[in-house]
Design an enzyme around this catalytic site. Structure first.
Site, PDB file in Angstrom:
ATOM      1  N   GLY A 168       0.814  -1.207   0.000  1.00 50.65           N
ATOM      2  CA  GLY A 168       0.000   0.000   0.000  1.00 50.65           C
ATOM      3  C   GLY A 168       0.851   1.260   0.000  1.00 50.65           C
ATOM      4  N   GLU A 195       4.243  -5.274   6.315  1.00 49.02           N
ATOM      5  CA  GLU A 195       4.435  -6.663   6.760  1.00 49.02           C
ATOM      6  C   GLU A 195       4.586  -7.628   5.600  1.00 49.02           C
ATOM      7  OE1 GLU A 195       3.161 -10.684   7.622  1.00 49.02           O
ATOM      8  OE2 GLU A 195       1.860  -9.206   6.655  1.00 49.02           O
ATOM      9  N   ASP A 239      -0.638   1.633   9.432  1.00 42.35           N
ATOM     10  CA  ASP A 239      -1.274   0.848  10.496  1.00 42.35           C
ATOM     11  C   ASP A 239      -0.419   0.743  11.756  1.00 42.35           C
ATOM     12  OD1 ASP A 239      -3.277   0.387   8.634  1.00 42.35           O
ATOM     13  OD2 ASP A 239      -2.376  -1.500   7.952  1.00 42.35           O
ATOM     14  N   MET A 282      -8.994   3.383   9.037  1.00 42.80           N
ATOM     15  CA  MET A 282      -8.230   2.214   8.597  1.00 42.80           C
ATOM     16  C   MET A 282      -7.451   1.599   9.755  1.00 42.80           C
ATOM     17  SD  MET A 282      -6.802   3.204   4.817  1.00 42.80           S
ATOM     18  CE  MET A 282      -7.785   2.809   3.365  1.00 42.80           C
TER      19      MET A 282
END
Length: 345
Positions: free
Chosen positions: A10, A103, A127, A169
Site C-alpha cells: 500500500g 508486513e 497501520d 483504517m
C-alpha cells in the site's frame, strides 16, 4: 555497481522522503549510484528499472505517494523467485536492494534474504503494526488526517444532535482508531483487539447524549461486535480479496450505524475516511522519521547487513532482523485501550 530501491504494498505518506534520504546520503557520503525499481517487486521480476540520480530526488520529502509506484506483487509469484530477481540484479549491476514496505513486503524480503539475496528493509505502514519498530512512518500522518476529519464531522453532528460513527483504517490493529479517537475526544473507540457488545456501545452513546453532547464513535475497520453470548459477529458485508489474497476490510461503520440508531433512538450517520488517510503530504514527524530511515538504510547496505530492517527504538534508529520484525503483528495492548475507555460515554 548500483543500489536498487523499491516501494511495495500500500502507498503511504513518507515513501518519497525515504527514497530521497537514501539517495542523497548514498551519493554524497558513499558515492553510490541508484536504480529505481517501478511498482515494487513487479519491477524487479519483469526488469522495469531506471536510473535514479540525485537530481531526481530533490524536494521529494514533502511529496505524498511514491515516485517509484507500487503494487502488491509478491517476489515469489509464479514468474518470480530468487533466481529471476538475481538475474535482473546482475543485469543492472545491483549489489543490494532497499525494500520499503509493510508486513507483506518485508516478509517477502526476509525470505529473499534467507535465499541469499542482498536485501535491506525499511518499515512502512499507516497501520503501525510491525513489531520490530516503535513507530512506522505514515502512521502519524494518518492519525493527523483522521483527527482533523473527526473534528470537522463533530461540528455537523453537534448542529443536528446526531450520533456519528467514523470508520478509520488499520486492518487488524487499532492504533489509528485509538490515537485519533483520543486526540479528537471520541465518546467510544472500537478496535479489533477489544470486542464489545452493542449494549455497551448503546450505554456509552446514551450517557453522552444525556450530558447534552452529540456522540462520536470511532471504529477501526477490523472491529468485530460481540453478541450477548460472548461470540464475535461479522456484521460487515463481504468485500472479497485484494491482489495479495487478503480480505478487503471496511464497511463496519455503515453496518454499525443503523444498529446504534435502533438501540438508542438517536439519528445516526456513518462516515468512512478510507484512502484519505493514506494520501497527501506527510507530516513533519513522518518526513523526519522517513529521512532518518533512508539514511540508516544506505548505511546498512554499505555495512552489508542483509536481512536486516531499520527501525525506531526510542529516539534511536537501529537495525533488527526482518524475519523477527514480521513474525507477528504489533497490536494495541489492552492496558492502553482501558486508559482511553475511562473517557467513554
Amino acid at each position: 555497481m548500483s543500489i536498487g530501491i523499491l516501494t511495495s504494498g500500500g502507498d503511504c505518506p513518507g515513501l518519497n522522503a525515504v527514497i530521497r534520504g537514501a539517495v542523497m546520503k548514498g551519493d554524497k557520503i558513499y558515492e553510490q549510484e541508484f536504480a529505481g525499481i517501478r511498482d515494487g517487486w513487479r519491477g524487479l521480476i519483469v526488469d522495469d528499472v531506471f536510473s535514479l540520480p540525485r537530481r531526481r530526488v530533490r524536494g521529494l520529502s514533502k511529496e505524498g505517494g511514491t515516485i517509484l509506484g507500487t503494487s502488491r506483487t509478491h517476489p515469489y509469484n509464479g514468474v518470480g523467485g530468487p533466481d529471476a530477481i538475481r538475474a535482473v540484479m546482475e543485469r543492472h549491476g545491483m549489489e543490494g536492494i532497499i525494500a520499503i514496505g509493510g508486513e507483506g513486503t518485508l516478509s517477502g524480503a526476509a525470505r529473499l534474504a534467507a535465499d541469499g539475496l542482498p536485501v535491506v528493509g525499511v518499515p512502512k505502514t499507516i497501520d503501525n503494526d510491525l513489531s520490530g519498530t516503535d513507530y512506522t512512518f505514515g502512521f502519524d500522518t494518518a492519525v493527523s488526517i483522521a483527527t482533523e476529519s473527526i473534528d470537522r464531522l463533530r461540528t455537523t453532528t453537534e448542529a443536528h444532535h446526531r450520533c456519528m460513527v467514523v470508520e478509520v483504517m488499520g486492518r487488524h490493529v487499532g492504533w489509528i482508531a485509538l490515537h485519533a479517537g483520543l486526540a479528537s475526544g471520541a465518546h467510544a473507540i472500537l478496535i479489533p483487539e477489544v470486542s464489545v457488545t452493542l449494549a455497551q456501545i448503546t450505554e456509552w452513546v446514551l450517557l453522552t447524549q444525556a450530558r447534552g453532547r452529540a456522540p462520536v464513535v470511532v471504529v477501526s475497520e477490523g472491529f468485530q461486535l460481540k453478541n450477548d453470548k460472548g461470540e464475535l459477529e461479522d456484521i460487515a458485508a463481504e468485500r472479497g480479496l485484494d491482489a495479495a489474497g487478503r480480505p478487503r476490510l471496511g464497511g463496519i461503520g455503515e453496518a454499525l450505524a443503523p444498529l446504534i440508531e435502533r438501540s438508542t433512538g438517536i439519528e445516526t450517520r456513518a462516515a468512512t475516511l478510507g484512502h484519505l488517510q493514506r494520501g497527501g503530504v506527510p507530516t513533519a514527524y513522518d518526513r523526519v522519521l522517513a529521512t532518518r530511515f533512508g539514511h540508516a538504510a544506505i548505511d546498512a547496505v554499505m555495512q552489508r547487513k542483509w536481512g536486516q530492517m531499520v527501525a525506531l527504538s526510542g529516539i534511536d534508529i537501529v537495525t533488527v532482523p526482518m524475519a523477527e520484525a514480521t513474525k507477528e503483528l504489533k497490536t494495541v495492548p489492552r492496558k492502553q485501550w482501558d486508559e482511553a475507555a475511562v473517557l467513554f460515554g
